[in-house]
Design a protein around this motif. Structure first.
Motif, short mmCIF file in Angstrom:
data_model
loop_
_atom_site.label_atom_id
_atom_site.label_comp_id
_atom_site.label_asym_id
_atom_site.label_seq_id
_atom_site.Cartn_x
_atom_site.Cartn_y
_atom_site.Cartn_z
N ALA A 16 27.64 49.14 27.99
CA ALA A 16 27.50 48.21 28.91
C ALA A 16 27.46 46.74 28.78
CB ALA A 16 26.16 48.50 29.87
N VAL A 17 26.91 46.57 27.69
CA VAL A 17 26.78 45.10 26.99
C VAL A 17 28.15 44.39 26.57
CG1 VAL A 17 25.80 43.56 25.34
CG2 VAL A 17 24.16 44.76 26.57
N LEU A 18 28.74 45.52 25.75
CA LEU A 18 29.85 45.15 25.41
C LEU A 18 31.11 45.04 26.44
CD1 LEU A 18 30.34 47.38 22.07
CD2 LEU A 18 29.99 44.68 22.36
N LEU A 19 31.23 45.78 27.33
CA LEU A 19 31.93 45.67 28.22
C LEU A 19 31.65 44.44 29.20
CD1 LEU A 19 32.45 49.39 29.79
CD2 LEU A 19 34.23 47.90 28.89
N PRO A 26 39.52 37.27 28.63
CA PRO A 26 40.76 37.91 29.30
C PRO A 26 41.86 37.35 28.58
CG PRO A 26 40.10 35.71 30.61
CD PRO A 26 38.98 36.22 29.54
N PRO A 27 43.10 38.11 28.34
CA PRO A 27 44.15 37.87 27.62
C PRO A 27 45.07 36.85 28.45
CG PRO A 27 44.48 40.06 28.85
CD PRO A 27 43.17 39.58 28.93
N ALA A 28 45.87 36.44 27.52
CA ALA A 28 46.81 35.20 28.19
C ALA A 28 47.69 36.13 29.24
CB ALA A 28 47.61 34.71 27.22
N ARG A 29 48.02 35.27 30.38
CA ARG A 29 48.73 36.02 31.16
C ARG A 29 50.33 35.83 31.06
NH1 ARG A 29 46.78 37.96 36.83
NH2 ARG A 29 44.83 38.95 35.77
N ASN A 30 51.26 36.54 31.46
CA ASN A 30 52.59 36.62 31.49
C ASN A 30 53.09 36.03 32.78
OD1 ASN A 30 55.28 37.16 30.41
ND2 ASN A 30 55.36 39.10 31.57
N ALA A 73 44.03 44.07 36.48
CA ALA A 73 44.34 43.12 35.21
C ALA A 73 43.17 42.30 34.98
CB ALA A 73 45.51 42.74 35.46
N ARG A 74 42.42 42.13 35.74
CA ARG A 74 41.26 41.11 35.65
C ARG A 74 40.11 41.65 34.87
NH1 ARG A 74 42.56 36.31 37.37
NH2 ARG A 74 43.99 36.07 39.18
N VAL A 75 39.99 43.25 34.80
CA VAL A 75 38.95 43.70 34.29
C VAL A 75 39.46 44.21 32.97
CG1 VAL A 75 37.31 45.92 34.62
CG2 VAL A 75 38.47 44.62 36.67
N GLN A 76 38.48 43.95 32.01
CA GLN A 76 38.58 44.56 30.68
C GLN A 76 37.95 45.89 30.42
OE1 GLN A 76 40.95 42.71 29.79
NE2 GLN A 76 40.52 40.84 31.25
N TRP A 80 43.62 43.96 28.57
CA TRP A 80 43.91 44.03 27.16
C TRP A 80 45.13 45.04 27.12
CZ3 TRP A 80 38.49 44.28 25.00
CH2 TRP A 80 37.82 42.96 25.14
N LEU A 81 44.97 46.14 27.52
CA LEU A 81 45.88 47.12 27.46
C LEU A 81 47.41 46.88 27.97
CD1 LEU A 81 45.71 50.26 26.67
CD2 LEU A 81 45.69 50.86 29.04
N MET A 82 47.25 46.31 29.28
CA MET A 82 48.46 45.87 29.73
C MET A 82 49.00 44.57 28.99
SD MET A 82 48.06 45.09 33.85
CE MET A 82 46.93 46.16 34.25
#
Ligand code: HEC
Length: 161
Positions: A16-19, A26-30, A73-76, A80-82
């Motif tokens: 839970a702490v890691l998540l 968040p990753p950079a957006r395309n 996409a805002r949730v890790q 990241w997967l996306m």
């Protein structure tokens, strides 16, 4: 309390702490302004509306300079997967910069695209599962195959001239 339960509680708390921490990275957006700029496949090959709509619904999110992001996409780690799929997808084929390829290379990409769609490899299954509009029907496969074939023929002829 048994050792196993203590371990499990620590493991879940740690996860839970890691998540929670992951949400701060968040990753950079395309996020280009459009998938169909002057160098795009749409601009160069001027496909009919049904092909354009198909590409927009089923391919642009991973194969162009602009992704229409869903809320998750805002949730890790979903984001990241996306981001990984978009990076790899654009490396293989970027429909926003299709014009930088020579005519022969364009024709070859069209063939790969047709095969990928015909064989059900693209769009990725997970993507179609999450985007109902990207579920490819038999008619769409046929329509797309017909269009790619016709353009490919045109490209190869043009390359020989
Ligand atoms: C969810 C993201 C995603 C979507 C949507 C998607 N692709 Fe892909 N595509 C990828 C990824 C990732 C790769 C790279 C796979 C690899 O490197 O092995 C790829 C690779 C490809 C390739 C290259 C295959 C090769 O042999 O070089 C083609 C062609 C392709 N996609 C076509 C399409 C088409 C056409 C659509 C729409 C109908 C589409 N893709 C939709 C993620 C996607």
């Amino acid at each position: 309390m048994s050792a196993t339960r203590t371990w499990l509680r620590r493991f879940l708390a740690g996860t839970a702490v890691l998540l929670g921490a992951a949400q701060f990275f968040p990753p950079a957006r395309n996020a280009g302004t459009t998938a169909e700029g002057p160098q795009s496949l749409a601009a160069v090959l001027n496909p009919p509306p049904e092909v354009r709509n198909f590409l927009a619904a089923a391919c642009y999110d991973c194969h162009s300079d602009r992704t229409e992001y869903p809320w998750y996409a805002r949730v890790q780690p979903a984001g990241w997967l996306m981001a990984g799929h978009i990076r790899d997808g654009k490396r293989a084929l970027n429909l926003s910069t299709f014009a930088v390829l020579g005519k022969q290379a364009q024709a070859r990409r069209l063939e790969y695209m047709r095969d990928a769609v015909a064989e059900g490899e693209m769009p990725m299954a997970l993507f179609s599962a999450l985007h109902p509009r990207a579920r490819v029907t038999a008619e769409e496969k046929e329509m797309f195959a017909r269009w790619t074939e016709s353009v490919q023929t045109r490209q190869v002829v043009a390359a020989k001239e």
